[in-house]
Motif scaffolding. Structure first.
Motif: not given
Length: 228
Positions: A80-89, A106-111, A131-134
């Motif tokens: 999670v750190k690998a992708w969520w922290l950069p997105n938060l930044e 926009a990120g959720l739209r990717g689902h 929910c597009g994933s889980g």
């Protein structure tokens, strides 16, 4: 070349990105072809989305089954750190809250699923329906049968203290945890559905971070700071 399967023109056409073919059809005024390519592009992306969704869930399942919940939690958090922290930044670089919310949506739209979005005085609530994933993993029966993905049996932090939690969905608590650890409060919290997959989970963004209820900290084993 007697046994040739495709002409040079066909090979060149196959090699084009779908978005380029779509643009060409629009510029040529061919609306029917544009619609056809748009639908094809959606199906192409959905196939790739589900490939990586299933791959990720299978990998997390194997880790949990072989090494147990603690290692799974550690691996989930690092992932999670690998992708969520950069997105938060990236979102933090936007000057206004509406812009940050639009980036998150926009990120959720990717689902690739429709969303229902509501706003009241204190928050914005977003639901993918479905929910597009889980959620779709549950609806597709991926947690059932001899090749089922892992269901985490014991209530714990990465399951929001619920029993029998689908492993894919267990990335949500680490998202909130790493955000709180870095920024003091979560940008978004998740209210999981009573019946995951069959009902809709809610992504909740509070306009004033100090208004995020204490329960969202406490379910992670944290205490809400006095001045988040």
């Amino acid at each position: 070349m007697q046994d040739r399967l495709f002409s040079e023109a066909e090979l060149q056409e196959m090699g084009k990105r779908s978005v380029d073919r779509l643009t060409e059809a629009i510029e040529a005024g061919d609306s029917e072809k544009a619609k056809q390519i748009a639908k094809r592009m959606y199906n192409e992306f959905l196939s790739m989305h589900d490939l990586y969704r299933n791959w990720t869930t299978a990998t997390l399942s194997a880790i949990g089954k072989r090494f147990g919940d603690q290692v799974l939690d550690e691996v989930m958090t690092e992932g999670v750190k690998a992708w969520w922290l950069p997105n938060l930044e990236k979102m933090a670089e936007s000057s206004t809250l509406p812009q940050r919310i639009k980036m998150f949506v926009a990120g959720l739209r990717g689902h690739l699923q429709p969303m229902h979005i509501e706003e009241d005085e204190e928050k914005v609530v977003i639901q993918m329906r479905p929910c597009g994933s889980g959620g779709r993993l549950v609806l597709e029966g991926k947690y059932e049968g001899p090749n089922a993905f892992l269901t985490i049996e014991k209530p714990q932090r990465m399951t929001y203290n619920r029993a029998n939690f689908p492993v894919y969905c267990a990335h949500e608590p680490p998202m909130e945890m790493v955000d709180i650890e870095k920024n003091g409060s979560p940008f978004v919290v998740v209210e999981p559905a009573a019946v995951l997959g069959k009902e809709h989970c809610s992504f909740i963004i509070y306009k004033d971070k100090s208004k995020v209820p204490a329960k969202y900290y406490e379910r992670l084993g944290l205490k809400k700071p006095e001045n988040p």
